[in-house]
Design a protein around this motif. Structure first.
Motif, short mmCIF file in Angstrom:
data_model
loop_
_atom_site.label_atom_id
_atom_site.label_comp_id
_atom_site.label_asym_id
_atom_site.label_seq_id
_atom_site.Cartn_x
_atom_site.Cartn_y
_atom_site.Cartn_z
N MET A 61 13.98 5.52 -6.13
CA MET A 61 13.38 6.46 -5.20
C MET A 61 12.57 5.74 -4.13
O MET A 61 12.70 6.01 -2.93
N THR A 62 11.73 4.81 -4.56
CA THR A 62 10.86 4.11 -3.62
C THR A 62 11.63 3.15 -2.73
O THR A 62 11.45 3.13 -1.51
N LEU A 63 12.51 2.35 -3.33
CA LEU A 63 13.26 1.38 -2.55
C LEU A 63 14.24 2.04 -1.59
O LEU A 63 14.46 1.53 -0.47
N SER A 64 14.82 3.16 -1.97
CA SER A 64 15.75 3.82 -1.04
C SER A 64 15.01 4.27 0.21
O SER A 64 15.53 4.16 1.32
N ALA A 65 13.78 4.76 0.04
CA ALA A 65 12.98 5.16 1.20
C ALA A 65 12.66 3.95 2.08
O ALA A 65 12.74 4.02 3.30
N VAL A 66 12.30 2.84 1.44
CA VAL A 66 11.99 1.61 2.19
C VAL A 66 13.22 1.13 2.96
O VAL A 66 13.15 0.81 4.15
N ASP B 15 0.83 -1.21 0.00
CA ASP B 15 0.00 0.00 0.00
C ASP B 15 0.87 1.26 0.00
O ASP B 15 0.58 2.23 -0.71
N TRP B 16 1.95 1.25 0.79
CA TRP B 16 2.84 2.42 0.83
C TRP B 16 3.55 2.60 -0.50
O TRP B 16 3.69 3.73 -0.99
N MET B 17 4.01 1.52 -1.10
CA MET B 17 4.71 1.61 -2.38
C MET B 17 3.80 2.13 -3.49
O MET B 17 4.23 2.91 -4.34
N MET B 18 2.55 1.73 -3.48
CA MET B 18 1.62 2.24 -4.49
C MET B 18 1.42 3.74 -4.34
O MET B 18 1.33 4.47 -5.34
N ASP B 19 1.39 4.22 -3.11
CA ASP B 19 1.31 5.68 -2.92
C ASP B 19 2.56 6.34 -3.48
O ASP B 19 2.49 7.38 -4.14
N SER B 20 3.72 5.75 -3.23
CA SER B 20 4.98 6.31 -3.74
C SER B 20 4.99 6.34 -5.27
O SER B 20 5.36 7.34 -5.88
N PHE B 21 4.57 5.25 -5.89
CA PHE B 21 4.54 5.18 -7.34
C PHE B 21 3.58 6.21 -7.94
O PHE B 21 3.77 6.66 -9.08
N SER B 22 2.56 6.60 -7.18
CA SER B 22 1.56 7.53 -7.68
C SER B 22 2.08 8.95 -7.80
O SER B 22 1.41 9.81 -8.38
N PHE B 23 3.28 9.23 -7.27
CA PHE B 23 3.84 10.58 -7.31
C PHE B 23 4.71 10.82 -8.55
O PHE B 23 5.26 11.90 -8.70
N GLN B 24 4.83 9.84 -9.42
CA GLN B 24 5.69 10.02 -10.59
C GLN B 24 4.96 10.79 -11.68
O GLN B 24 3.76 10.62 -11.89
N GLY B 25 5.70 11.67 -12.35
CA GLY B 25 5.15 12.38 -13.50
C GLY B 25 4.19 13.50 -13.19
O GLY B 25 3.48 13.98 -14.08
#
Length: 352
Positions: free
Chosen positions: A201-206, A59-69
């Motif tokens: 970007m996402t994995l570094s935060a994780v 769920d957190w990763m999907m939020d992160s992916f939603s910030f691209q573009g």
């Protein structure tokens, strides 16, 4: 006109002088978890990791992916209003065994081509009963990403993404951080709709979120570098790429040998990140790159970007921290005309 030859300087010293000055005003001292485990990260992420919750991490990763573009403020507003795809919802939908032949597994989910605007896909005969369009995401690509990510985690990690990360990093041991980075990004780069930049970007935060309990994770995450257009254009506009003889257009070359990421790693080795927060590691490439992004991003410090600088003219932002030493568009095609004191100063940086 007599061209003035600029004196040779060390490219790394020039880049460090510029970037360290920027970092002095743009580094976020709470960027990552400290040794004692405190962090400015989303508490949802920390809770998911400490509970070993793959659902929470998805769920957190999907939020992160939603910030691209798109700008962070617009993406945040959309998520607040519409929500996002969740692990439990997709799990329940797929348990109903939808008829679309792409949905049985990660390996079959290819070529979906769901288009939210056109209300179309590659399997129109199954669309009425397909769960992919049911999520009110910002665009159809994100709907495809949600199902591709879910199927990857279910089929490739056996629904244990956290355990999979542990195992992948354990296999690389204490080798070069690039081995650990590739061990994670390599298998995941075929998830639909996510580039190496977005994954980094996402994995570094994780990886950096729970430093106290997962120091190996933090070590790998802190070395990841995310080169977006803002960071690339900063390196180009200031003359750093030119000093390294590394001029290139934004894209894959940013991550290749001698590109943006290599230059930032070299600079990071010369900047002691502990000066910004004593709990930071001495060499912290992700922090340095993030500081450049903050300096440029419109939603952050909003200094060095195309909204403020006309690429066909010299930069006139004399309040910028690095104005006096920046090469300021030394690659644009419009040559200076007036021989003012200021243009004479600029000429010595213009001609090589």
């Amino acid at each position: 006109m007599q061209y003035v030859k600029r004196a040779q300087i060390d490219p790394t010293a020039f880049a460090v002088a510029l970037i360290e000055s920027v970092c002095a005003v743009s580094v976020d001292p709470d960027f990552a978890a400290s040794v004692d485990g405190t962090s400015s990260n989303d508490p949802r992420l920390i809770a998911a990791l400490r509970a070993n919750s793959t659902a929470g991490l998805f769920d957190w990763m999907m939020d992160s992916f939603s910030f691209q573009g798109i700008s962070d403020s617009v993406a945040h507003s959309y998520l607040e209003s519409n929500g996002n795809a969740t692990w439990q919802t997709i799990k329940s939908q797929l348990a109903g065994q939808p008829t679309c032949p792409l949905l049985p597994s990660y390996w079959t989910f290819e070529g979906c081509r769901y288009d939210k605007t056109g209300k179309s896909c590659s399997q129109p005969g199954h669309m009425a009963r397909c769960p992919v369009p049911s999520h009110p995401l910002r665009n159809g690509r994100l709907n495809q990403t949600a199902f591709s990510l879910y199927l990857f985690i279910r089929d490739q990690t056996r629904s244990d993404l956290i355990g999979w990360i542990d195992a992948r990093l354990e296999e690389t041991g204490d080798r070069d951080f690039r081995a650990g980075q590739e061990a994670l990004i390599g298998p995941m780069r075929h998830i639909f709709g996510v580039s190496d930049k977005v994954l980094s970007m996402t994995l570094s935060a994780v990886l950096m979120a729970d430093r106290g309990n997962r120091p190996r994770w933090f070590d790998v995450g802190s070395q990841m570098i995310v080169v977006d257009t803002l960071v690339h254009n900063f390196l180009r506009r200031t003359g750093i790429l030119a000093e390294f003889d590394a001029a290139h257009v934004y894209g894959p070359k940013c991550y290749q040998h001698g590109g943006c990421s290599d230059i930032l790693r070299r600079v990071a080795e010369c900047i002691d990140a502990r000066a910004f927060n004593g709990s930071f590691p001495r060499i912290f490439p992700r922090l340095i790159q993030h500081a450049l992004w903050r300096y440029c991003a419109a939603d952050e410090l909003d200094v060095c970007n195309a909204n403020n600088i006309d690429e066909s003219k010299y930069c006139i932002q004399n309040t910028c921290e690095i104005y006096s030493i920046c090469r300021r568009n030394n690659d644009f095609s419009v040559k200076p005309k007036a021989k003012t004191q200021e243009s004479k100063y600029r000429l010595k940086y213009w001609f090589c």
